[in-house]
Design a protein around this motif. Structure first.
Motif, PDB file in Angstrom:
ATOM      1  N   THR A  18       0.799  -1.222   0.000  1.00  0.00           N
ATOM      2  CA  THR A  18       0.000   0.000   0.000  1.00  0.00           C
ATOM      3  C   THR A  18       0.833   1.274   0.000  1.00  0.00           C
ATOM      4  O   THR A  18       0.280   2.363  -0.064  1.00  0.00           O
ATOM      5  CB  THR A  18      -0.925   0.018   1.222  1.00  0.00           C
ATOM      6  OG1 THR A  18      -0.117  -0.072   2.403  1.00  0.00           O
ATOM      7  CG2 THR A  18      -1.916  -1.129   1.175  1.00  0.00           C
ATOM      8  N   SER A  19       2.171   1.151   0.059  1.00  0.00           N
ATOM      9  CA  SER A  19       3.000   2.347   0.147  1.00  0.00           C
ATOM     10  C   SER A  19       3.345   2.936  -1.215  1.00  0.00           C
ATOM     11  O   SER A  19       3.501   4.140  -1.344  1.00  0.00           O
ATOM     12  CB  SER A  19       4.289   2.066   0.916  1.00  0.00           C
ATOM     13  OG  SER A  19       5.121   1.189   0.181  1.00  0.00           O
ATOM     14  N   ALA A  20       3.486   2.101  -2.214  1.00  0.00           N
ATOM     15  CA  ALA A  20       3.853   2.562  -3.555  1.00  0.00           C
ATOM     16  C   ALA A  20       3.715   1.393  -4.512  1.00  0.00           C
ATOM     17  O   ALA A  20       3.589   0.243  -4.099  1.00  0.00           O
ATOM     18  CB  ALA A  20       5.293   3.077  -3.572  1.00  0.00           C
ATOM     19  N   GLU A  21       3.769   1.712  -5.772  1.00  0.00           N
ATOM     20  CA  GLU A  21       3.729   0.664  -6.791  1.00  0.00           C
ATOM     21  C   GLU A  21       4.988  -0.193  -6.676  1.00  0.00           C
ATOM     22  O   GLU A  21       6.084   0.325  -6.466  1.00  0.00           O
ATOM     23  CB  GLU A  21       3.672   1.317  -8.176  1.00  0.00           C
ATOM     24  CG  GLU A  21       3.531   0.344  -9.296  1.00  0.00           C
ATOM     25  CD  GLU A  21       3.407   1.050 -10.639  1.00  0.00           C
ATOM     26  OE1 GLU A  21       4.049   0.568 -11.588  1.00  0.00           O
ATOM     27  OE2 GLU A  21       2.699   2.061 -10.724  1.00  0.00           O
ATOM     28  N   LEU A  22       4.833  -1.507  -6.784  1.00  0.00           N
ATOM     29  CA  LEU A  22       5.978  -2.414  -6.687  1.00  0.00           C
ATOM     30  C   LEU A  22       6.875  -2.306  -7.913  1.00  0.00           C
ATOM     31  O   LEU A  22       6.388  -2.204  -9.041  1.00  0.00           O
ATOM     32  CB  LEU A  22       5.506  -3.867  -6.590  1.00  0.00           C
ATOM     33  CG  LEU A  22       4.934  -4.343  -5.281  1.00  0.00           C
ATOM     34  CD1 LEU A  22       4.454  -5.785  -5.431  1.00  0.00           C
ATOM     35  CD2 LEU A  22       5.938  -4.227  -4.168  1.00  0.00           C
ATOM     36  N   SER A  23       8.171  -2.410  -7.663  1.00  0.00           N
ATOM     37  CA  SER A  23       9.112  -2.510  -8.776  1.00  0.00           C
ATOM     38  C   SER A  23       9.020  -3.933  -9.328  1.00  0.00           C
ATOM     39  O   SER A  23       8.484  -4.839  -8.676  1.00  0.00           O
ATOM     40  CB  SER A  23      10.533  -2.238  -8.298  1.00  0.00           C
ATOM     41  OG  SER A  23      10.982  -3.310  -7.475  1.00  0.00           O
ATOM     42  N   GLU A  24       9.570  -4.122 -10.494  1.00  0.00           N
ATOM     43  CA  GLU A  24       9.559  -5.464 -11.092  1.00  0.00           C
ATOM     44  C   GLU A  24      10.326  -6.443 -10.208  1.00  0.00           C
ATOM     45  O   GLU A  24       9.879  -7.569  -9.977  1.00  0.00           O
ATOM     46  CB  GLU A  24      10.177  -5.422 -12.489  1.00  0.00           C
ATOM     47  CG  GLU A  24      10.103  -6.747 -13.207  1.00  0.00           C
ATOM     48  CD  GLU A  24      10.607  -6.674 -14.641  1.00  0.00           C
ATOM     49  OE1 GLU A  24      10.999  -7.738 -15.146  1.00  0.00           O
ATOM     50  OE2 GLU A  24      10.601  -5.585 -15.239  1.00  0.00           O
ATOM     51  N   ALA A  25      11.466  -6.024  -9.662  1.00  0.00           N
ATOM     52  CA  ALA A  25      12.283  -6.903  -8.809  1.00  0.00           C
ATOM     53  C   ALA A  25      11.535  -7.265  -7.524  1.00  0.00           C
ATOM     54  O   ALA A  25      11.535  -8.429  -7.110  1.00  0.00           O
ATOM     55  CB  ALA A  25      13.611  -6.234  -8.482  1.00  0.00           C
ATOM     56  N   ASP A  26      10.895  -6.280  -6.886  1.00  0.00           N
ATOM     57  CA  ASP A  26      10.147  -6.554  -5.666  1.00  0.00           C
ATOM     58  C   ASP A  26       8.968  -7.480  -5.949  1.00  0.00           C
ATOM     59  O   ASP A  26       8.665  -8.374  -5.156  1.00  0.00           O
ATOM     60  CB  ASP A  26       9.649  -5.257  -5.017  1.00  0.00           C
ATOM     61  CG  ASP A  26      10.769  -4.464  -4.359  1.00  0.00           C
ATOM     62  OD1 ASP A  26      11.860  -5.027  -4.130  1.00  0.00           O
ATOM     63  OD2 ASP A  26      10.547  -3.273  -4.082  1.00  0.00           O
ATOM     64  N   ALA A  27       8.308  -7.279  -7.065  1.00  0.00           N
ATOM     65  CA  ALA A  27       7.179  -8.133  -7.427  1.00  0.00           C
ATOM     66  C   ALA A  27       7.642  -9.578  -7.630  1.00  0.00           C
ATOM     67  O   ALA A  27       6.976 -10.518  -7.207  1.00  0.00           O
ATOM     68  CB  ALA A  27       6.493  -7.608  -8.680  1.00  0.00           C
ATOM     69  N   ARG A  28       8.807  -9.762  -8.250  1.00  0.00           N
ATOM     70  CA  ARG A  28       9.341 -11.112  -8.449  1.00  0.00           C
ATOM     71  C   ARG A  28       9.656 -11.780  -7.110  1.00  0.00           C
ATOM     72  O   ARG A  28       9.353 -12.959  -6.904  1.00  0.00           O
ATOM     73  CB  ARG A  28      10.603 -11.082  -9.312  1.00  0.00           C
ATOM     74  CG  ARG A  28      10.361 -10.818 -10.759  1.00  0.00           C
ATOM     75  CD  ARG A  28      11.694 -10.871 -11.535  1.00  0.00           C
ATOM     76  NE  ARG A  28      11.570 -10.296 -12.841  1.00  0.00           N
ATOM     77  CZ  ARG A  28      11.087 -10.922 -13.900  1.00  0.00           C
ATOM     78  NH1 ARG A  28      10.661 -12.157 -13.772  1.00  0.00           N
ATOM     79  NH2 ARG A  28      11.011 -10.311 -15.067  1.00  0.00           N
ATOM     80  N   THR A  29      10.265 -11.016  -6.197  1.00  0.00           N
ATOM     81  CA  THR A  29      10.615 -11.550  -4.882  1.00  0.00           C
ATOM     82  C   THR A  29       9.372 -11.967  -4.118  1.00  0.00           C
ATOM     83  O   THR A  29       9.300 -13.076  -3.569  1.00  0.00           O
ATOM     84  CB  THR A  29      11.412 -10.506  -4.078  1.00  0.00           C
ATOM     85  OG1 THR A  29      12.606 -10.188  -4.800  1.00  0.00           O
ATOM     86  CG2 THR A  29      11.770 -11.023  -2.696  1.00  0.00           C
ATOM     87  N   MET A  30       8.381 -11.079  -4.082  1.00  0.00           N
ATOM     88  CA  MET A  30       7.138 -11.392  -3.369  1.00  0.00           C
ATOM     89  C   MET A  30       6.414 -12.566  -4.006  1.00  0.00           C
ATOM     90  O   MET A  30       5.888 -13.440  -3.310  1.00  0.00           O
ATOM     91  CB  MET A  30       6.225 -10.168  -3.334  1.00  0.00           C
ATOM     92  CG  MET A  30       6.711  -9.090  -2.399  1.00  0.00           C
ATOM     93  SD  MET A  30       5.610  -7.667  -2.401  1.00  0.00           S
ATOM     94  CE  MET A  30       4.234  -8.318  -1.466  1.00  0.00           C
ATOM     95  N   ALA A  31       6.375 -12.599  -5.315  1.00  0.00           N
ATOM     96  CA  ALA A  31       5.683 -13.679  -6.015  1.00  0.00           C
ATOM     97  C   ALA A  31       6.321 -15.032  -5.700  1.00  0.00           C
ATOM     98  O   ALA A  31       5.605 -16.026  -5.519  1.00  0.00           O
ATOM     99  CB  ALA A  31       5.682 -13.422  -7.517  1.00  0.00           C
ATOM    100  N   ALA A  32       7.644 -15.074  -5.614  1.00  0.00           N
ATOM    101  CA  ALA A  32       8.328 -16.333  -5.302  1.00  0.00           C
ATOM    102  C   ALA A  32       7.938 -16.828  -3.911  1.00  0.00           C
ATOM    103  O   ALA A  32       7.699 -18.026  -3.708  1.00  0.00           O
ATOM    104  CB  ALA A  32       9.841 -16.156  -5.402  1.00  0.00           C
ATOM    105  N   MET A  33       7.842 -15.909  -2.946  1.00  0.00           N
ATOM    106  CA  MET A  33       7.452 -16.299  -1.588  1.00  0.00           C
ATOM    107  C   MET A  33       6.017 -16.814  -1.564  1.00  0.00           C
ATOM    108  O   MET A  33       5.736 -17.869  -1.002  1.00  0.00           O
ATOM    109  CB  MET A  33       7.616 -15.110  -0.643  1.00  0.00           C
ATOM    110  CG  MET A  33       9.065 -14.750  -0.393  1.00  0.00           C
ATOM    111  SD  MET A  33       9.323 -13.201   0.494  1.00  0.00           S
ATOM    112  CE  MET A  33       8.231 -13.329   1.867  1.00  0.00           C
ATOM    113  N   PHE A  34       5.115 -16.064  -2.187  1.00  0.00           N
ATOM    114  CA  PHE A  34       3.715 -16.479  -2.169  1.00  0.00           C
ATOM    115  C   PHE A  34       3.478 -17.717  -3.034  1.00  0.00           C
ATOM    116  O   PHE A  34       2.636 -18.547  -2.700  1.00  0.00           O
ATOM    117  CB  PHE A  34       2.806 -15.319  -2.579  1.00  0.00           C
ATOM    118  CG  PHE A  34       2.737 -14.253  -1.532  1.00  0.00           C
ATOM    119  CD1 PHE A  34       2.250 -14.523  -0.259  1.00  0.00           C
ATOM    120  CD2 PHE A  34       3.174 -12.974  -1.798  1.00  0.00           C
ATOM    121  CE1 PHE A  34       2.204 -13.551   0.727  1.00  0.00           C
ATOM    122  CE2 PHE A  34       3.127 -11.989  -0.819  1.00  0.00           C
ATOM    123  CZ  PHE A  34       2.644 -12.283   0.442  1.00  0.00           C
TER     124      PHE A  34
END
Length: 114
Positions: A18-34
């Motif tokens: 909710t703080s800002a739009e995710l970067s591509e790298a952050d989205a990849r990291t989060m997606a791997a965890m989930f």
């Protein structure tokens, strides 16, 4: 039995959603965890480790999740690769712990910050 290590402070891998739009790298990291947690067997294994007395669990104590032992090993490997679990071999058994700070970090990613 050795004492569990001190809890490390939560350091989110990524900024809260909710703080800002995710970067591509952050989205990849989060997606791997989930993605690692999206499988019911992996989620059960993760839960068994997280809720086990003493904060760690021998694979011998958590492997009864309705799949073969090689499949359990495969799922635990996926959880380790995603950074959710750590492991330590002691003799013939492997002991698992939730990676330090991972639960708090995941919660921080999903928490609304004002």
């Amino acid at each position: 039995m050795q004492e569990p290590p001190e809890a490390e402070p939560a350091v989110p891998c990524c900024p809260p959603l909710t703080s800002a739009e995710l970067s591509e790298a952050d989205a990849r990291t989060m997606a791997a965890m989930f993605k690692a947690l999206s499988d019911p067997v992996r989620l059960r294994l993760f839960s068994r480790v997280a809720s086990h007395p003493g904060g760690e669990a021998c694979v011998c104590d958590i492997q009864d999740v309705g799949v073969s032992q090689p499949t359990v090993s495969h799922h635990l490997k996926k959880l380790r690769e995603a950074g959710l679990l750590t492991s330590e071999r002691r003799g013939t058994w492997v002991y698992y712990r939730v990676a330090p700070g991972v639960l708090a970090a995941m919660a921080a990613m999903l928490t609304r910050h004002s």
